[in-house]
Design a protein around this motif. Structure first.
Motif, PDB file in Angstrom:
ATOM      1  N   PHE A   1       0.817  -1.207   0.000  1.00 44.30           N
ATOM      2  CA  PHE A   1       0.000   0.000   0.000  1.00 44.30           C
ATOM      3  C   PHE A   1       0.856   1.264   0.000  1.00 44.30           C
ATOM      4  O   PHE A   1       0.495   2.271  -0.609  1.00 44.30           O
ATOM      5  CB  PHE A   1      -0.914  -0.016   1.232  1.00 44.30           C
ATOM      6  N   ILE A   2       1.999   1.212   0.669  1.00 40.68           N
ATOM      7  CA  ILE A   2       2.858   2.394   0.773  1.00 40.68           C
ATOM      8  C   ILE A   2       4.102   2.283  -0.105  1.00 40.68           C
ATOM      9  O   ILE A   2       4.464   3.209  -0.832  1.00 40.68           O
ATOM     10  CB  ILE A   2       3.280   2.620   2.244  1.00 40.68           C
ATOM     11  N   SER A   3       4.779   1.143  -0.062  1.00 41.61           N
ATOM     12  CA  SER A   3       6.087   1.026  -0.713  1.00 41.61           C
ATOM     13  C   SER A   3       6.013   0.926  -2.226  1.00 41.61           C
ATOM     14  O   SER A   3       6.880   1.453  -2.924  1.00 41.61           O
ATOM     15  CB  SER A   3       6.840  -0.187  -0.158  1.00 41.61           C
ATOM     16  N   VAL A   4       5.025   0.217  -2.766  1.00 36.66           N
ATOM     17  CA  VAL A   4       4.950   0.073  -4.223  1.00 36.66           C
ATOM     18  C   VAL A   4       4.731   1.417  -4.910  1.00 36.66           C
ATOM     19  O   VAL A   4       5.460   1.759  -5.851  1.00 36.66           O
ATOM     20  CB  VAL A   4       3.880  -0.961  -4.627  1.00 36.66           C
TER      21      VAL A   4
ATOM     22  N   GLN B   1      10.509   3.300 -11.686  1.00 36.44           N
ATOM     23  CA  GLN B   1       9.436   3.212 -12.689  1.00 36.44           C
ATOM     24  C   GLN B   1       8.540   1.998 -12.408  1.00 36.44           C
ATOM     25  O   GLN B   1       8.252   1.698 -11.257  1.00 36.44           O
ATOM     26  CB  GLN B   1      10.053   3.213 -14.087  1.00 36.44           C
ATOM     27  N   PHE B   2       8.119   1.285 -13.456  1.00 38.99           N
ATOM     28  CA  PHE B   2       7.224   0.143 -13.263  1.00 38.99           C
ATOM     29  C   PHE B   2       7.995  -1.183 -13.237  1.00 38.99           C
ATOM     30  O   PHE B   2       7.452  -2.230 -13.573  1.00 38.99           O
ATOM     31  CB  PHE B   2       6.177   0.093 -14.369  1.00 38.99           C
ATOM     32  N   VAL B   3       9.252  -1.144 -12.846  1.00 44.49           N
ATOM     33  CA  VAL B   3      10.059  -2.363 -12.830  1.00 44.49           C
ATOM     34  C   VAL B   3       9.411  -3.457 -11.975  1.00 44.49           C
ATOM     35  O   VAL B   3       9.529  -4.651 -12.274  1.00 44.49           O
ATOM     36  CB  VAL B   3      11.496  -2.053 -12.332  1.00 44.49           C
ATOM     37  N   TYR B   4       8.688  -3.060 -10.931  1.00 39.86           N
ATOM     38  CA  TYR B   4       8.054  -4.034 -10.039  1.00 39.86           C
ATOM     39  C   TYR B   4       7.051  -4.916 -10.783  1.00 39.86           C
ATOM     40  O   TYR B   4       6.831  -6.072 -10.406  1.00 39.86           O
ATOM     41  CB  TYR B   4       7.357  -3.286  -8.894  1.00 39.86           C
ATOM     42  N   PHE B   5       6.463  -4.393 -11.863  1.00 41.14           N
ATOM     43  CA  PHE B   5       5.451  -5.181 -12.575  1.00 41.14           C
ATOM     44  C   PHE B   5       6.081  -6.377 -13.289  1.00 41.14           C
ATOM     45  O   PHE B   5       5.391  -7.369 -13.560  1.00 41.14           O
ATOM     46  CB  PHE B   5       4.698  -4.311 -13.580  1.00 41.14           C
TER      47      PHE B   5
ATOM     48  N   PHE C   1       9.533  -2.625 -18.955  1.00 42.82           N
ATOM     49  CA  PHE C   1      10.424  -3.721 -19.326  1.00 42.82           C
ATOM     50  C   PHE C   1      11.856  -3.219 -19.496  1.00 42.82           C
ATOM     51  O   PHE C   1      12.109  -2.255 -20.210  1.00 42.82           O
ATOM     52  CB  PHE C   1       9.932  -4.385 -20.610  1.00 42.82           C
ATOM     53  N   PHE C   2      12.779  -3.924 -18.830  1.00 46.10           N
ATOM     54  CA  PHE C   2      14.189  -3.516 -18.819  1.00 46.10           C
ATOM     55  C   PHE C   2      15.047  -4.690 -19.302  1.00 46.10           C
ATOM     56  O   PHE C   2      15.276  -5.648 -18.562  1.00 46.10           O
ATOM     57  CB  PHE C   2      14.600  -3.104 -17.403  1.00 46.10           C
ATOM     58  N   PHE C   3      15.502  -4.589 -20.559  1.00 44.96           N
ATOM     59  CA  PHE C   3      16.322  -5.643 -21.163  1.00 44.96           C
ATOM     60  C   PHE C   3      17.757  -5.187 -21.412  1.00 44.96           C
ATOM     61  O   PHE C   3      18.559  -5.948 -21.953  1.00 44.96           O
ATOM     62  CB  PHE C   3      15.708  -6.087 -22.490  1.00 44.96           C
TER      63      PHE C   3
ATOM     64  N   VAL D   1       0.088   2.495 -10.931  1.00 45.46           N
ATOM     65  CA  VAL D   1      -0.551   3.672 -11.527  1.00 45.46           C
ATOM     66  C   VAL D   1      -0.726   4.766 -10.480  1.00 45.46           C
ATOM     67  O   VAL D   1      -0.451   5.943 -10.736  1.00 45.46           O
ATOM     68  CB  VAL D   1      -1.916   3.289 -12.145  1.00 45.46           C
ATOM     69  N   MET D   2      -1.164   4.380  -9.297  1.00 45.87           N
ATOM     70  CA  MET D   2      -1.323   5.353  -8.220  1.00 45.87           C
ATOM     71  C   MET D   2       0.017   5.997  -7.882  1.00 45.87           C
ATOM     72  O   MET D   2       0.098   7.211  -7.652  1.00 45.87           O
ATOM     73  CB  MET D   2      -1.917   4.679  -6.981  1.00 45.87           C
ATOM     74  N   GLY D   3       1.089   5.202  -7.868  1.00 44.20           N
ATOM     75  CA  GLY D   3       2.414   5.751  -7.595  1.00 44.20           C
ATOM     76  C   GLY D   3       2.847   6.749  -8.656  1.00 44.20           C
ATOM     77  O   GLY D   3       3.424   7.802  -8.335  1.00 44.20           O
ATOM     78  N   LEU D   4       2.570   6.432  -9.919  1.00 46.08           N
ATOM     79  CA  LEU D   4       2.914   7.355 -11.007  1.00 46.08           C
ATOM     80  C   LEU D   4       2.153   8.671 -10.857  1.00 46.08           C
ATOM     81  O   LEU D   4       2.733   9.762 -10.949  1.00 46.08           O
ATOM     82  CB  LEU D   4       2.596   6.699 -12.345  1.00 46.08           C
ATOM     83  N   LEU D   5       0.843   8.585 -10.622  1.00 48.19           N
ATOM     84  CA  LEU D   5       0.025   9.790 -10.498  1.00 48.19           C
ATOM     85  C   LEU D   5       0.437  10.622  -9.289  1.00 48.19           C
ATOM     86  O   LEU D   5       0.509  11.852  -9.357  1.00 48.19           O
ATOM     87  CB  LEU D   5      -1.453   9.404 -10.402  1.00 48.19           C
TER      88      LEU D   5
END
Length: 479
Positions: free
Chosen positions: A60-63, A71-75, A224-226, A289-293
């Protein structure tokens, strides 16, 4: 929100959980209800409640707080979860139901022997004790800052009272109560996330027609990180780590599997796992998405809020009373849906795996001992949180939880893999030595691999740890 208002919200929330618990425990407070919910839980309730238990207050907080830096690396990790959950549904759940297990670590006893059984149980107890309390510590820190410091309540009282309240509503019927309370808590958490996304989107001038384009165009949404295999963010490192993290932190974890084993049949448990996977993937994306916004909002107004402080600061100081209310509601819902099941599963594992109460005592004595163990883990939780409070480094807690899991769940991964995919038996007395050696070797590799090989381990240290355990078991196999 004023501290008194938040305190009243927390007390009202716990009051609702305690009411639900009292209604359920009136019917049954025996060990069969506490450990297995009488194997009568509707699969859809289990699936929905598991969302909250899987995410916790850390997510709820860390992501959201990780998006600014990574960025969205967690996904990438989340996509790996899908593979892991497929393995759980098709390999592990059929095994557990076929053996009719209360504790999943009994499989290791059947397959290898008593020492292997105890090793698996102890690694789970250590893993879950530290992991769940790290998660709860993050929430306690936030509540301390926005509520209890202003009321001059010491941190140790905040932690102690919080865990005691969890004990109150889980004490009698355990997992049977949690199946219902976690469903309610997951609902509260999801409502909170959606409300926060809608509110901050409106402030940024976004609506349903242009928000997807805004997210796609943002530099923060890179997923995506390649580019560089040596970095922890590299796709295949994250994806494979996610698959194995899901297997060990769900499929080889008594906390999560205890809920699955309360379903009426294997078919129901597999339906639960299928729908749980779909919904959890979508919910994790919502958190990103919430983190980005939120990050874009903080940049727009030049607000100094970063990492684990991003959500708390914006919710309580900038986005209005509605977001502040739902932030607190979602936070405590996410935190306590994880903490209550952890307390119950630790009690279950210690009672059945370590003390073996089902083999040694009659049903009345079993209930008495189980209640004493439940109280013991309340005390242990308080001590662990207070201990970590003064030694945790300044970094995102979700990284700590997942990295710690790599060290403590690795031996479970190795043991179960060896048991399921080979026909060899082992010299059971040497299994604890193999498991501990694998953990110590993994820690050394993690500390020095970059200077030795120019390669930094991320969450994939879990796979290395499991492989070292597997190789160690090969060395002690019976000829």
């Amino acid at each position: 929100m004023e501290p008194i208002s938040i305190l009243l919200l927390i007390l009202g929330y716990f009051g609702l959980l305690i009411l639900i618990s009292s209604l359920i425990s009136k019917k049954d407070e025996g060990n069969d209800a506490f450990f297995k919910a009488n194997k009568n839980s509707p699969w859809y309730l289990v699936a929905f409640g598991m969302i909250g238990a899987s995410l916790s207050g850390v997510t709820f907080i860390s992501v959201p707080g990780k998006v600014e830096a990574s960025q969205f690396v967690y996904f990438q990790l989340v996509l790996g979860y899908i593979v892991g959950y497929f393995v759980i549904g098709t390999v592990l759940l059929p095994l557990y139901y076929r053996l009719n297990l209360t504790s999943i670590y009994a499989y290791l006893g059947d397959r290898f022997g008593r020492n292997s059984y105890k090793t698996g149980a102890w690694f789970f107890i250590i893993s879950r004790t530290v992991g769940s309390n790290l998660r709860l510590m993050l929430v306690a820190d936030v509540l301390q800052t926005i509520v209890f410091d202003k009321l001059n309540v010491p941190y140790w009282i905040t932690v102690t009272v919080t865990i005691l309240l969890i004990w109150v509503y889980t004490n009698k019927s355990g997992i049977k109560t949690i199946i219902w309370t976690d469903t309610l808590q997951t609902l509260f958490m999801l409502i909170a996330v959606v409300f926060c996304i809608v509110t901050v989107s409106q402030d940024l001038g976004l609506n349903i027609t242009n928000i997807s384009g805004f997210i796609a165009d943002s530099d923060l949404s890179k997923t995506f990180f390649f580019e560089n295999p040596s970095l922890p963010s590299y796709f295949w490192k994250q994806f494979l780590s996610g698959a194995f993290i899901a297997i060990v932190m769900t499929g080889l974890d008594q906390d999560m599997m205890q809920k699955n084993l309360t379903c009426r049949s294997l078919k129901d448990a597999q339906k639960n796992m299928f729908w749980f996977t779909i919904v959890l993937t979508f919910v994790n994306f919502l958190f990103l998405v919430m983190g980005l916004l939120f990050t874009e909002y903080a940049l727009k107004y030049n607000i100094d809020a970063h990492k684990d402080q991003l959500f708390p600061i914006l919710a309580n100081e900038y986005l209005g009373i509605g977001v502040a209310f739902f932030f607190i509601l979602g936070l405590i819902a996410a935190a306590y849906s994880s903490a209550d099941s952890a307390l119950t599963s630790l009690t279950t594992s210690f009672s059945i795996d370590i003390l073996e109460i089902e083999k040694k005592y009659d049903s009345v004595k079993q209930v008495v001992i189980r209640k004493q163990i439940h109280k013991m883990f309340v005390l242990v939780s308080v001590l662990v949180i207070l201990g970590f409070k003064y030694f945790v480094e300044d970094a995102s807690i979700i990284d700590k939880v997942l990295k710690f899991a790599g060290f403590t769940y690795g031996p479970l991964l190795g043991l179960y893999s060896f048991g399921l995919f080979t026909k060899w038996n082992v010299k059971d007395k040497w299994v604890p030595t193999v498991a501990i050696t694998a953990v110590l070797s993994s820690i050394i590799l993690n500390l020095f691999s970059e200077s030795w090989f120019g390669f930094a381990f991320g969450f994939e240290i879990l796979i290395v740890n499991g492989l070292l355990t597997f190789l160690g078991l090969m060395l002690i196999r019976k000829r």
